[in-house]
Motif scaffolding. Structure first.
Motif, PDB file in Angstrom:
ATOM      1  N   GLU A 234     -46.603  67.569 -11.284  1.00 19.58           N
ATOM      2  CA  GLU A 234     -45.351  66.856 -11.566  1.00 19.58           C
ATOM      3  C   GLU A 234     -45.547  65.414 -12.016  1.00 19.58           C
ATOM      4  O   GLU A 234     -44.708  64.885 -12.746  1.00 19.58           O
ATOM      5  N   SER A 235     -46.599  64.747 -11.563  1.00 16.57           N
ATOM      6  CA  SER A 235     -46.777  63.341 -11.934  1.00 16.57           C
ATOM      7  C   SER A 235     -47.189  63.213 -13.397  1.00 16.57           C
ATOM      8  O   SER A 235     -47.817  64.109 -13.967  1.00 16.57           O
ATOM      9  N   ASP A 236     -46.805  62.055 -13.995  1.00 15.85           N
ATOM     10  CA  ASP A 236     -47.049  61.831 -15.416  1.00 15.85           C
ATOM     11  C   ASP A 236     -48.531  61.617 -15.706  1.00 15.85           C
ATOM     12  O   ASP A 236     -49.267  61.012 -14.918  1.00 15.85           O
ATOM     13  N   VAL A 241     -52.922  54.901 -26.503  1.00 16.71           N
ATOM     14  CA  VAL A 241     -53.048  54.974 -27.951  1.00 16.71           C
ATOM     15  C   VAL A 241     -52.977  53.557 -28.504  1.00 16.71           C
ATOM     16  O   VAL A 241     -51.957  52.878 -28.348  1.00 16.71           O
ATOM     17  N   GLY A 242     -54.084  53.132 -29.137  1.00 19.59           N
ATOM     18  CA  GLY A 242     -54.101  51.796 -29.721  1.00 19.59           C
ATOM     19  C   GLY A 242     -53.844  50.686 -28.705  1.00 19.59           C
ATOM     20  O   GLY A 242     -53.207  49.694 -29.042  1.00 19.59           O
ATOM     21  N   GLY A 243     -54.306  50.865 -27.473  1.00 23.29           N
ATOM     22  CA  GLY A 243     -54.104  49.862 -26.438  1.00 23.29           C
ATOM     23  C   GLY A 243     -52.783  49.989 -25.709  1.00 23.29           C
ATOM     24  O   GLY A 243     -52.580  49.297 -24.703  1.00 23.29           O
ATOM     25  N   ASP A 244     -51.878  50.805 -26.174  1.00 22.92           N
ATOM     26  CA  ASP A 244     -50.587  51.009 -25.515  1.00 22.92           C
ATOM     27  C   ASP A 244     -50.659  52.232 -24.592  1.00 22.92           C
ATOM     28  O   ASP A 244     -51.178  53.277 -24.985  1.00 22.92           O
ATOM     29  N   GLU A 245     -50.100  52.077 -23.371  1.00 21.86           N
ATOM     30  CA  GLU A 245     -50.051  53.186 -22.421  1.00 21.86           C
ATOM     31  C   GLU A 245     -48.705  53.886 -22.531  1.00 21.86           C
ATOM     32  O   GLU A 245     -47.650  53.250 -22.453  1.00 21.86           O
ATOM     33  N   ILE A 246     -48.788  55.209 -22.711  1.00 23.54           N
ATOM     34  CA  ILE A 246     -47.573  56.006 -22.907  1.00 23.54           C
ATOM     35  C   ILE A 246     -47.582  57.132 -21.868  1.00 23.54           C
ATOM     36  O   ILE A 246     -48.544  57.905 -21.787  1.00 23.54           O
ATOM     37  N   PRO A 247     -46.564  57.248 -21.040  1.00 28.27           N
ATOM     38  CA  PRO A 247     -46.516  58.323 -20.039  1.00 28.27           C
ATOM     39  C   PRO A 247     -46.144  59.653 -20.688  1.00 28.27           C
ATOM     40  O   PRO A 247     -45.379  59.711 -21.649  1.00 28.27           O
ATOM     41  N   LEU A 248     -46.703  60.739 -20.141  1.00 25.76           N
ATOM     42  CA  LEU A 248     -46.412  62.081 -20.629  1.00 25.76           C
ATOM     43  C   LEU A 248     -46.239  62.998 -19.419  1.00 25.76           C
ATOM     44  O   LEU A 248     -47.170  63.185 -18.628  1.00 25.76           O
ATOM     45  N   LYS A 249     -45.044  63.572 -19.274  1.00 27.34           N
ATOM     46  CA  LYS A 249     -44.765  64.455 -18.156  1.00 27.34           C
ATOM     47  C   LYS A 249     -45.331  65.845 -18.465  1.00 27.34           C
ATOM     48  O   LYS A 249     -45.056  66.408 -19.520  1.00 27.34           O
ATOM     49  N   PRO A 250     -46.117  66.439 -17.534  1.00 33.07           N
ATOM     50  CA  PRO A 250     -46.716  67.761 -17.813  1.00 33.07           C
ATOM     51  C   PRO A 250     -45.681  68.840 -18.095  1.00 33.07           C
ATOM     52  O   PRO A 250     -45.893  69.678 -18.980  1.00 33.07           O
TER      53      PRO A 250
END
Length: 485
Positions: A234-236, A241-250
């Motif tokens: 459940e946790s992201d 990408v390119g120094g930016d952190e992007i959350p992704l939910k499974p």
């Protein structure tokens, strides 16, 4: 009487005297054989007496018997009578006669003198019967022996048989080893049976998934897995990408673990001896989880990551506003390569579920081309947009039936647009707007369908007649007819 005969023979034969004339060679010891036995082919002649009486039959032999007397030069004299002279007695052979022959045959052989002794030349010397030689010594009967005397070293090289005590110990040791093997096999069989008897659960004891013990009932095993894997499922995930952190939910990306399918795969009795015996001593059997991946959801989620970067690509399009077709070309953006990033995200999700470590997923930024590129825009313009907006088009209900006209500037652009579908630009018709535009033109006109029924004209019937006419550029050919059946 016998002693007197030997004395006369000694006086008659000078070879019985030793060299130098002093003393006499002592005769070989006489063997007391008692009563003579019948002669047989296997009976030895040396040292035995011949038969005292006549032979058993009148048959006569033709084999001459040797004599001790020799002629001058050492040649044996011929014997006048044969082995059997019509029942007469056999000639007697004594030890003295054999010794005489042995002495005469040995005169030609010279023995090596011992240390400190000198042997006069020409002296007759008896050879050592045990002297080693490749040639067998002569037989006392005038011929060579059938085989050389055996070497003394050969007797010493023969292996001695094992002592009875050592053989008994070896036999006892083998018996003990057999009993030990049988006993060990019996213990293993009993342990295997006990393991099967004590492990009659739906999920065998010691069964683990990602390090979590799920032994017991199937329902309890599913609950255990859901609780233990709640965090990883459940946790992201963190994408970088390119120094930016992007959350992704499974769950949004279509990544999960099918706990029920995992428990089903682990259920049932395991008859593997290693697993059964291991369960008795606290061993475990690892079962792989059943992973589920929705590839379409994962690709869509990774495509949406581009929006977080602020550089999503822009697709090309065709505008029909005002009845004038216009090409709108797309622009590339900055994002991630979905095909290359999908395996990385799947592996990161599975590793986190197995180890519990939340490691960010490094994805490389790349230039993302628009799905509708310039080539597709040009194709849509030339094949549809420009012909469709080239002039007025007429739709009629059969030959001579009611009809209506649509112009590019007044009506066509209001219900016709172009949109991207699977990488292509296709025309789209707004049926509600179209029905409003033709109104009651085709009221009372019915179309015979394929099943034989008749129904009023629908907007779909109008679009079918209109589509072919829009692709023509000649005014007289821009007429479409509704098929009334």
């Amino acid at each position: 009487m016998l002693h007197q005969q030997r004395a006369l023979e000694d006086q008659r034969d000078p070879l019985r005297q030793p060299p130098g004339g002093s003393g006499a060679v002592p005769p070989l010891p006489k063997r007391d054989v008692g009563t003579a036995a019948p002669a047989t082919p296997s009976s030895p002649v040396f040292g035995t007496r011949g038969p005292a009486g006549p032979t058993s039959g009148p048959a006569s032999g033709d084999m001459p018997l040797p004599r001790a007397d020799r002629a001058a030069g050492g040649a044996p004299q011929e014997v006048g009578n044969t082995t059997m002279d019509l029942g007469g007695p056999l000639p007697r052979s004594t030890n003295a006669e054999a010794a005489e022959r042995w002495a005469r045959d040995s005169q030609t052989t010279q023995a090596m003198p011992a240390a400190g002794q000198v042997t006069p030349p020409g002296s007759p010397v008896l050879t050592d019967p045990f002297q080693h030689s490749d040639t067998p010594p002569p037989s006392p009967f005038g011929g060579p022996l059938t085989a050389p005397l055996p070497d003394r070293e050969e007797f010493a090289a023969e292996p001695e048989p094992p002592a009875p005590a050592a053989a008994g110990k070896t036999k006892k040791k083998r018996s003990f080893l057999k009993l030990a093997v049988v006993a060990a096999g019996g213990v293993l069989v009993l342990a295997y049976g006990a393991g099967l008897l004590l492990n009659q659960q739906e999920v065998s004891a010691g069964t683990t998934v990602l390090g979590h013990d799920i032994g017991g009932s199937s329902q309890d095993a599913v609950a255990t897995l859901n609780s233990a894997l709640a965090g990883p499922m459940e946790s992201d995930l963190t994408l970088v990408v390119g120094g930016d952190e992007i959350p992704l939910k499974p769950s949004v990306a279509g990544l999960s673990i099918d706990t029920e399918a995992t428990v089903r795969a682990a259920s049932g009795t395991d008859y593997n001896p290693v697993a059964v015996l291991g369960s008795l001593v606290g061993g475990s059997t690892e079962v792989a989880p059943v992973w589920t991946v929705d590839e379409e959801k994962l690709a869509a989620a990774l495509s949406d990551v581009t929006a977080g970067l602020g550089g999503a690509p822009v697709n090309g399009s065709v505008s029909l506003d005002g009845g004038v077709p216009e090409a709108v070309y797309g622009e590339p953006g900055t994002g991630v390569d979905v095909e290359a990033a999908a395996p990385q995200v799947r592996e990161a999700f599975q590793q986190r579920a197995a180890s519990g470590d939340d490691v960010p997923v490094e994805l490389s930024a790349t230039t993302v081309e628009p799905e509708i590129d310039q080539a597709e825009v040009d194709r849509a313009m030339s094949e549809f947009a420009e012909p469709a907006m080239s002039g007025t088009v007429t739709v009629a209900a059969g030959e001579g039936g009611p009809s209506i006209q649509f112009s590019p500037e007044n009506s066509l652009h209001r219900f016709i647009t172009m949109e991207a579908v699977e990488g292509r630009l296709v025309e789209r018709y707004d049926l509600e707007t179209l029905e409003t535009l033709y109104g009651g033109t085709f009221v009372g006109i019915e179309v015979v369908r394929g099943d034989g029924s008749s129904t009023p004209v629908t907007p779909e019937d109008v679009v079918s007649a209109l589509r072919g006419a829009l692709l023509e550029t000649s005014p007289e050919q821009r007429v479409g007819y509704i098929d009334l059946g």
